[in-house]
Write an enzyme that holds these catalytic residues in place. Structure first.
Site, PDB file in Angstrom:
ATOM      1  N   TYR A 164       3.508   9.693   0.243  1.00 61.38           N
ATOM      2  CA  TYR A 164       4.524   9.140   1.141  1.00 61.38           C
ATOM      3  C   TYR A 164       5.948   9.492   0.687  1.00 61.38           C
ATOM      4  O   TYR A 164       6.910   9.254   1.418  1.00 61.38           O
ATOM      5  CB  TYR A 164       4.365   7.611   1.306  1.00 61.38           C
ATOM      6  CG  TYR A 164       2.999   7.186   1.807  1.00 61.38           C
ATOM      7  CD1 TYR A 164       2.169   8.089   2.477  1.00 61.38           C
ATOM      8  CD2 TYR A 164       2.523   5.893   1.622  1.00 61.38           C
ATOM      9  CE1 TYR A 164       0.906   7.715   2.922  1.00 61.38           C
ATOM     10  CE2 TYR A 164       1.258   5.520   2.072  1.00 61.38           C
ATOM     11  CZ  TYR A 164       0.452   6.435   2.711  1.00 61.38           C
ATOM     12  OH  TYR A 164      -0.794   6.064   3.157  1.00 61.38           O
ATOM     13  N   LYS A 176      -1.996   6.041  -4.340  1.00 67.28           N
ATOM     14  CA  LYS A 176      -3.101   6.983  -4.105  1.00 67.28           C
ATOM     15  C   LYS A 176      -2.815   8.350  -4.702  1.00 67.28           C
ATOM     16  O   LYS A 176      -1.694   8.861  -4.605  1.00 67.28           O
ATOM     17  CB  LYS A 176      -3.343   7.139  -2.599  1.00 67.28           C
ATOM     18  CG  LYS A 176      -3.365   5.834  -1.836  1.00 67.28           C
ATOM     19  CD  LYS A 176      -3.724   6.012  -0.377  1.00 67.28           C
ATOM     20  CE  LYS A 176      -3.484   4.734   0.402  1.00 67.28           C
ATOM     21  NZ  LYS A 176      -2.093   4.559   0.867  1.00 67.28           N
ATOM     22  N   ASP A 219       0.848  -1.189   0.000  1.00 66.42           N
ATOM     23  CA  ASP A 219       0.000   0.000   0.000  1.00 66.42           C
ATOM     24  C   ASP A 219       0.885   1.241   0.000  1.00 66.42           C
ATOM     25  O   ASP A 219       1.485   1.593   1.013  1.00 66.42           O
ATOM     26  CB  ASP A 219      -0.900   0.001   1.240  1.00 66.42           C
ATOM     27  CG  ASP A 219      -1.831   1.200   1.229  1.00 66.42           C
ATOM     28  OD1 ASP A 219      -2.834   1.151   0.495  1.00 66.42           O
ATOM     29  OD2 ASP A 219      -1.537   2.197   1.923  1.00 66.42           O
ATOM     30  N   HIS A 228      -6.953   9.619  -2.310  1.00 66.73           N
ATOM     31  CA  HIS A 228      -6.424   9.501  -0.944  1.00 66.73           C
ATOM     32  C   HIS A 228      -7.359  10.114   0.108  1.00 66.73           C
ATOM     33  O   HIS A 228      -7.592   9.548   1.165  1.00 66.73           O
ATOM     34  CB  HIS A 228      -5.044  10.170  -0.883  1.00 66.73           C
ATOM     35  CG  HIS A 228      -4.166   9.669   0.213  1.00 66.73           C
ATOM     36  ND1 HIS A 228      -2.799   9.629   0.114  1.00 66.73           N
ATOM     37  CD2 HIS A 228      -4.440   9.192   1.445  1.00 66.73           C
ATOM     38  CE1 HIS A 228      -2.284   9.158   1.225  1.00 66.73           C
ATOM     39  NE2 HIS A 228      -3.260   8.884   2.064  1.00 66.73           N
TER      40      HIS A 228
HETATM   41  P1  NAD Z   1      -0.061   0.580  11.860  1.00 66.82           P
HETATM   42  O1  NAD Z   1      -1.297   0.348  12.641  1.00 66.82           O
HETATM   43  O2  NAD Z   1       0.393  -0.384  10.864  1.00 66.82           O
HETATM   44  O3  NAD Z   1       1.079   0.866  12.893  1.00 66.82           O
HETATM   45  C1  NAD Z   1       2.407   0.923  12.578  1.00 66.82           C
HETATM   46  C2  NAD Z   1       3.169   1.038  13.893  1.00 66.82           C
HETATM   47  O4  NAD Z   1       3.009  -0.171  14.618  1.00 66.82           O
HETATM   48  C3  NAD Z   1       4.649   1.233  13.687  1.00 66.82           C
HETATM   49  O5  NAD Z   1       5.090   2.103  14.719  1.00 66.82           O
HETATM   50  C4  NAD Z   1       5.235  -0.156  13.888  1.00 66.82           C
HETATM   51  O6  NAD Z   1       6.526  -0.127  14.395  1.00 66.82           O
HETATM   52  C5  NAD Z   1       4.276  -0.769  14.883  1.00 66.82           C
HETATM   53  N1  NAD Z   1       4.135  -2.227  14.679  1.00 66.82           N
HETATM   54  C6  NAD Z   1       4.011  -2.872  13.500  1.00 66.82           C
HETATM   55  N2  NAD Z   1       3.865  -4.197  13.705  1.00 66.82           N
HETATM   56  C7  NAD Z   1       3.889  -4.391  15.040  1.00 66.82           C
HETATM   57  C8  NAD Z   1       3.792  -5.549  15.847  1.00 66.82           C
HETATM   58  N3  NAD Z   1       3.611  -6.762  15.329  1.00 66.82           N
HETATM   59  N4  NAD Z   1       3.848  -5.382  17.195  1.00 66.82           N
HETATM   60  C9  NAD Z   1       4.018  -4.166  17.737  1.00 66.82           C
HETATM   61  N5  NAD Z   1       4.117  -3.023  17.010  1.00 66.82           N
HETATM   62  C10 NAD Z   1       4.063  -3.137  15.677  1.00 66.82           C
HETATM   63  O7  NAD Z   1      -0.389   1.934  11.288  1.00 66.82           O
HETATM   64  P2  NAD Z   1      -0.122   2.936  10.182  1.00 66.82           P
HETATM   65  O8  NAD Z   1       1.334   3.084   9.916  1.00 66.82           O
HETATM   66  O9  NAD Z   1      -0.898   4.091  10.615  1.00 66.82           O
HETATM   67  O10 NAD Z   1      -0.855   2.348   8.922  1.00 66.82           O
HETATM   68  C11 NAD Z   1      -0.388   1.289   8.129  1.00 66.82           C
HETATM   69  C12 NAD Z   1      -0.442   1.663   6.667  1.00 66.82           C
HETATM   70  O11 NAD Z   1      -1.742   2.149   6.355  1.00 66.82           O
HETATM   71  C13 NAD Z   1       0.480   2.812   6.265  1.00 66.82           C
HETATM   72  O12 NAD Z   1       1.792   2.392   6.040  1.00 66.82           O
HETATM   73  C14 NAD Z   1      -0.194   3.289   5.003  1.00 66.82           C
HETATM   74  O13 NAD Z   1       0.148   2.463   3.909  1.00 66.82           O
HETATM   75  C15 NAD Z   1      -1.672   3.121   5.329  1.00 66.82           C
HETATM   76  N6  NAD Z   1      -2.297   4.377   5.783  1.00 66.82           N
HETATM   77  C16 NAD Z   1      -3.201   4.973   4.967  1.00 66.82           C
HETATM   78  C17 NAD Z   1      -3.788   6.175   5.339  1.00 66.82           C
HETATM   79  C18 NAD Z   1      -4.788   6.832   4.436  1.00 66.82           C
HETATM   80  O14 NAD Z   1      -5.073   8.025   4.629  1.00 66.82           O
HETATM   81  N7  NAD Z   1      -5.347   6.122   3.488  1.00 66.82           N
HETATM   82  C19 NAD Z   1      -3.448   6.771   6.559  1.00 66.82           C
HETATM   83  C20 NAD Z   1      -2.538   6.127   7.391  1.00 66.82           C
HETATM   84  C21 NAD Z   1      -1.958   4.929   6.997  1.00 66.82           C
END
Ligand code: NAD
Length: 316
Positions: free
Chosen positions: A47, A76, A42, A109
């Site tokens: 980004y 996006k 994704d 997005h």
């Molecule tokens: P996420 O919920 O994936 O959280 C990531 C965080 O959790 C990081 O700090 C990581 O180190 C930690 N983490 C990952 N795996 C873990 C595990 N197994 N145990 C403990 N901690 C862990 O959240 P995110 O980064 O907000 O979202 C993921 C993806 O969603 C983004 O990379 C992006 O591609 C997408 N996204 C989209 C939008 C949008 O507006 N459409 C907004 C935010 C994110």
């Protein structure tokens, strides 16, 4: 495991999100994720790491780890490019940066249009969140431009939207020729969006959840809501359920979505977590556990444009 999209293609239920994936290590991170078994990536123009993500993907293909058709690549359209005249140019820039011929999914997005800034003047990765000037391109105009690209059948296999609420989506569906294949939204036990999820499912639109771990990703961004709410990864209830299934709390939070056919796209740079986040399809939560988790609803949104740039952009 995958979910069938209304476009006819299938989207894996587990994937890897590349927001905040460092440019210096981005190619290697994606390459390793493919090696670990990830097939959905994704990405987004916003980004600022399209080139590096594309490098990782193309190296994995060149090395024979996967074929292009084994992968599901999402990107996006950023808010500055909603003008129908710019949408395809913007997609072309994504494709050339990623060195890909097509995307599996092209999302709008945000339901927000910003004043166009020519690519050569400033491009995502250089924007920051300052200097946002709102524009007034109707969402349907942007969507129609996406529909045209989709109908040509070359550059995108499916189109969808992200961060739409129920009202905006309803309005889009009234005017759209093509129903979005996917809605991507913030979705975790503190923000369950039940009515939206039910509505979207009833319309045959697949859902991708982001920020499955709640505020985890926003703590480092100094987000007050994230800093002041108890971490879902350490929550007593989630911990209790995790122990029962001999899983981690992260895996319970991901299963809470995938068991309802909601795709997840967590991000991690850590090799163990990378593997752990994929192993979330081999156990089932009970109905009672779903009911217990339902009680955690706080209507707590961590990714809210109202926090951007002091512009009071409030869309939710
Ligand atoms: P996420 O919920 O994936 O959280 C990531 C965080 O959790 C990081 O700090 C990581 O180190 C930690 N983490 C990952 N795996 C873990 C595990 N197994 N145990 C403990 N901690 C862990 O959240 P995110 O980064 O907000 O979202 C993921 C993806 O969603 C983004 O990379 C992006 O591609 C997408 N996204 C989209 C939008 C949008 O507006 N459409 C907004 C935010 C994110």
């Amino acid at each position: 495991m995958s979910v069938k999209l209304n476009s006819g293609t299938s989207m894996p239920l587990t994937g890897f999100g590349v927001w905040k994936v460092d440019r210096a290590t981005g190619a290697e991170t994606v390459y390793n994720a493919i090696k670990t078994g990830y097939r959905l990536f994704d990405a987004a123009q916003d980004y600022g790491n399209c080139i590096e993500i594309g490098e990782g993907i193309n190296k994995a293909i060149a090395d024979g780890l996967v074929k292009r058709e084994d992968l599901f690549i999402t990107s996006k359209l950023w808010n500055h490019y909603h003008d129908p005249e710019i949408v395809e140019k913007s997609l072309d820039r994504i494709l050339s940066d990623m060195n890909l011929e097509y995307l599996d999914l092209f999302l709008m997005h945000f339901p927000l249009s910003f004043k166009f800034i020519p690519f050569e003047k400033k491009y995502p990765g250089q924007f920051g969140i300052n200097g946002i000037e709102l524009d007034n391109v109707p969402l349907i105009d942007t969507w129609k431009a996406m529909e045209r690209i989709y109908k040509e059948g070359k550059k995108v296999k499916a189109i969808g939207v992200s961060n739409f609420n129920g009202g905006l989506l309803m309005d889009l569906l009234r005017q759209a020729e093509i129903t979005p294949a996917v809605l991507q939204i913030e979705h975790h036990p503190y923000l369950q969006q039940k009515a939206l999820v039910n509505y979207v499912k009833a319309k045959g639109i697949a859902i991708t959840a982001y920020s499955s771990f709640g505020g985890q990703s926003y703590v480092e961004l100094d987000n007050p809501a994230a800093k002041n709410s108890p971490s879902l990864l350490e929550h007593e209830l989630i911990t209790k359920i995790a122990k029962k299934y001999n899983k981690t709390t992260a895996q319970v939070l991901l299963r809470w979505a995938t068991q309802r056919e909601i795709a997840v796209i967590p991000k991690s740079n850590n090799a163990n977590r990378l593997k752990e986040n994929l192993e979330v399809l081999d156990f089932d939560l009970s109905e009672e556990e779903f009911s217990e988790i339902a009680e955690l609803e706080r209507n707590l949104r961590f990714n809210d444009p109202k926090d951007w740039d002091g512009h009071n952009i409030c869309i939710f």
